[in-house]
Design a protein around this motif. Structure first.
Motif, PDB file in Angstrom:
ATOM      1  N   ALA A   4      -4.667  -6.466  -0.180  1.00 31.26           N
ATOM      2  CA  ALA A   4      -4.698  -7.792  -0.775  1.00 31.26           C
ATOM      3  C   ALA A   4      -6.132  -8.235  -0.946  1.00 31.26           C
ATOM      4  N   GLY A   5      -6.404  -9.080  -1.971  1.00 34.04           N
ATOM      5  CA  GLY A   5      -7.754  -9.567  -2.205  1.00 34.04           C
ATOM      6  C   GLY A   5      -8.320 -10.229  -0.972  1.00 34.04           C
ATOM      7  N   GLY A 464       2.850  -8.153   6.978  1.00 38.27           N
ATOM      8  CA  GLY A 464       2.756  -7.196   5.878  1.00 38.27           C
ATOM      9  C   GLY A 464       1.517  -7.362   5.027  1.00 38.27           C
ATOM     10  N   SER A 465       1.003  -8.590   4.905  1.00 34.70           N
ATOM     11  CA  SER A 465      -0.150  -8.818   4.035  1.00 34.70           C
ATOM     12  C   SER A 465      -1.421  -8.185   4.571  1.00 34.70           C
ATOM     13  N   ALA A 466      -1.441  -7.815   5.861  1.00 38.79           N
ATOM     14  CA  ALA A 466      -2.630  -7.204   6.451  1.00 38.79           C
ATOM     15  C   ALA A 466      -2.590  -5.681   6.407  1.00 38.79           C
ATOM     16  N   LEU A 467      -1.494  -5.097   5.913  1.00 39.33           N
ATOM     17  CA  LEU A 467      -1.348  -3.647   5.888  1.00 39.33           C
ATOM     18  C   LEU A 467      -1.966  -3.053   4.626  1.00 39.33           C
ATOM     19  N   ASP A 541      -2.799   3.353   9.853  1.00 37.38           N
ATOM     20  CA  ASP A 541      -3.669   4.495   9.566  1.00 37.38           C
ATOM     21  C   ASP A 541      -4.428   4.323   8.254  1.00 37.38           C
ATOM     22  N   GLY A 542      -3.969   3.409   7.396  1.00 32.19           N
ATOM     23  CA  GLY A 542      -4.642   3.213   6.119  1.00 32.19           C
ATOM     24  C   GLY A 542      -5.963   2.488   6.241  1.00 32.19           C
TER      25      GLY A 542
END
Length: 564
Positions: A4-5, A464-467, A541-542
């Motif tokens: 996310a931006g 989810g927005s932090a993944l 892991d990303g």
């Protein structure tokens, strides 16, 4: 890889919204959250290809905080070139005590329902402080905590051979005081005091007199110097690791973090003179680790307030030196130390305090000034991130004011950490004395054993927005996460653990649902009746982000139902 931006300093409303709904549902079944949508629209957004620089500025007059300034009062220069301010915000501390997130029974989170504008860490350093000065420093710390203003979030850490959190940010004043009083002074095995070094040299000099084998004593002198340097490097490595651990632990808090560091030596350096090519550089110029640590501190908005616990220097130096040349030679290292403290504070946006016995006042001023600040963000005009040091200068339209802010940063290139190193970081984050990591927001619901379910069940939801998701085939998003849960007994023994890997390959509809509602996971532990501290950990892991969550748990004996 796509994320996310970059949203600068938005509140945690969106995270809280997803957490409050997702725990009872599968990820992807809840309608979009209006609070999260509105928050995103009102927050400045920078695209992934833009990298911003965030600078916290403390403005004072006669050492008192100055409030009420506006964006037009500030001008930012980088390497002498004026920069356009993209974001500006002023911060003053709340006078009320932040409330914990209101959660139903047996539900837990690593975030609160009120995000303070700043948080504070008192770092009591046993590793770099002589034993003789530790009791007075501890007493001054206790007196400071007694006068802590309401609304200030403070955590207490101890640095010995490792970093330990003695009391977290949610600790009450009584809990902070109790933890501070339990600090036990002890001698650092890696700290050579000035007295001990001089004594060793004196003994060597006496033994050398009249000896026919001067070469032997030359070797002994070299050996002593090398041994001292090795211990100094070990202290520096442990100290830097502690600062990195603190950076990771508080990186999820949006806002300024003030580290009030009580010590007698500060074996770190973060300024532009770090020398990467000097093969003889000592621990104070341990380039690669210090370079990385400097980047972590700046990205986490950490400002350091080093406080020299030895107190007034002049009388101490004269009394211990006995006058003469040795007194003068001992003043020089102390003056050098004060210069290093000033540099440490300057490069992180804090302030150094030394040559004072009133350590309590130094701590009070640190927390007061560090709680009143202005946040400025800008996108550098240059496009290349060259790993070099770039100077920052803040100019004020009004005269007669003083400023504290970090004077520069290293434009580090974004590189991925090795997966094995990230895995090691996750294992470290699961240790019982390590502070919670908030890089990933977590919430968990715990179900205790009953007659139908003999195990402890933990349902966890990750923001989810932090993944970090990677698009493939134009219409799917992939991610890879590791979940670990450990049950610690009161005597710090592992009683049970569970782990599993989540590999995601989601169509766009499911991906959007995870963005809104979070990612759910389930784990179970077989535990005998007793008291435990459950630590849940998640590694993405990303992007190598880690989130951890503590769950205090009491497991009772399950009553067997009678069979008819």
């Amino acid at each position: 890889m796509r994320q996310a931006g970059f949203r600068v300093l938005i509140s945690c409303v969106a995270c809280l919204a997803f957490l409050s709904s997702a725990i009872a549902q599968d990820a992807g079944t809840t309608a979009p959250l209006s609070a999260a949508a509105n928050q995103t629209q009102n927050s400045p957004t920078f695209h992934a290809e833009s990298r911003i620089v965030v600078v916290d500025v403390v403005v004072t007059k006669h050492r008192e905080p100055v409030t009420g300034l506006t964006q037009s009062d500030f001008q930012v220069l980088e390497d002498g070139k004026r920069q356009q301010i993209q974001f500006f915000e002023s911060h003053i501390p709340s006078s009320s005590t932040p409330r914990e997130l209101a959660l139903p029974e047996n539900q837990y989170s690593n975030i609160s329902d009120e995000t303070p504008s700043s948080i504070n860490i008192v770092l009591f350093d046993l590793l770099n402080t002589p034993f003789v000065d530790q009791p007075y420093a501890r007493e001054q710390m206790v007196q400071f905590l007694k006068t802590l203003p309401p609304g200030r979030q403070v955590a207490l850490f101890e640095l010995g051979s490792t970093l330990r959190m003695l009391a977290g940010f949610r600790a009450t004043s009584d809990e902070l005081l109790a933890a501070a009083r339990k600090v036990v002074p002890h001698r650092s095995a890696l700290l050579d005091t000035q007295d001990s070094r001089e004594e060793a040299q004196d003994q060597l000099g006496l033994a050398r007199q009249g000896s026919m084998n001067q070469e032997f004593f030359d070797h002994m002198s070299d050996f002593l110097a090398e041994t001292t340097a090795a211990r100094d490097q070990d202290r520096a490595k442990i100290t830097l690791q502690a600062l990195q651990d603190i950076s990771h632990a508080v990186s999820g808090f949006r806002g300024r973090k003030n580290v009030i560091w009580l010590s007698e030596e500060f074996p770190v350096y973060f300024g532009p003179q770090m020398n990467a090519s000097d093969p003889s550089a000592s621990a104070r110029n341990y380039f690669e680790v210090m370079h990385d640590t400097a980047g972590l501190l700046s990205s986490a908005q950490i400002s350091i307030y080093p406080i020299d616990v030895r107190g007034l220097i002049s009388g101490l130096t004269t009394a211990s030196s006995g006058g003469g040349d040795r007194g003068n030679t001992r003043i020089r290292p102390i003056e050098d130390l004060h210069l290093e403290m000033d540099n440490l504070a300057r490069e992180t946006g804090g302030r150094a305090y030394y040559d004072t016995n009133d350590l309590k006042l130094a701590m009070q001023r640190s927390i007061e000034n560090g709680s009143h600040y202005y946040t400025i963000a800008y996108v550098p005009q240059r496009q290349n991130w060259d790993s070099r040091y770039h100077h920052i200068k803040i100019q004020l339209a009004r005269s007669g004011l003083d400023t504290e802010y970090r004077k520069g940063y290293f434009a580090n290139k974004q590189t991925d950490r090795p997966t094995d190193q990230a895995r090691a970081d996750l294992i470290s984050a699961l240790q019982p004395a390590t502070p919670q990591s908030t890089m990933l927001a977590l919430k968990a619901k715990v179900s205790l054993p009953d007659s139908d379910h003999p195990k402890v069940r933990i349902d966890c939801v990750v923001d989810g927005s932090a993944l970090a998701f990677t698009p493939i085939d134009g219409n799917r998003e992939t991610a890879h996460l590791q979940f670990e849960t450990v049950a610690w007994s009161p005597d710090l023994k592992v009683k049970a653990n569970a782990s599993h890997i989540v590999e995601l390959s989601l169509p766009q509809e499911k991906y959007q649902q995870v963005m809104h509602n979070g990612l759910a996971a389930h784990q179970e532990l077989q535990l005998a009746p007793g008291i435990y501290n459950i630590r849940v950990g998640v590694l993405d892991d990303g992007n190598k982000k880690i989130g951890t969550l503590d769950i205090p748990l009491r497991v009772s004996e399950v009553k067997k139902t009678s069979q008819k």
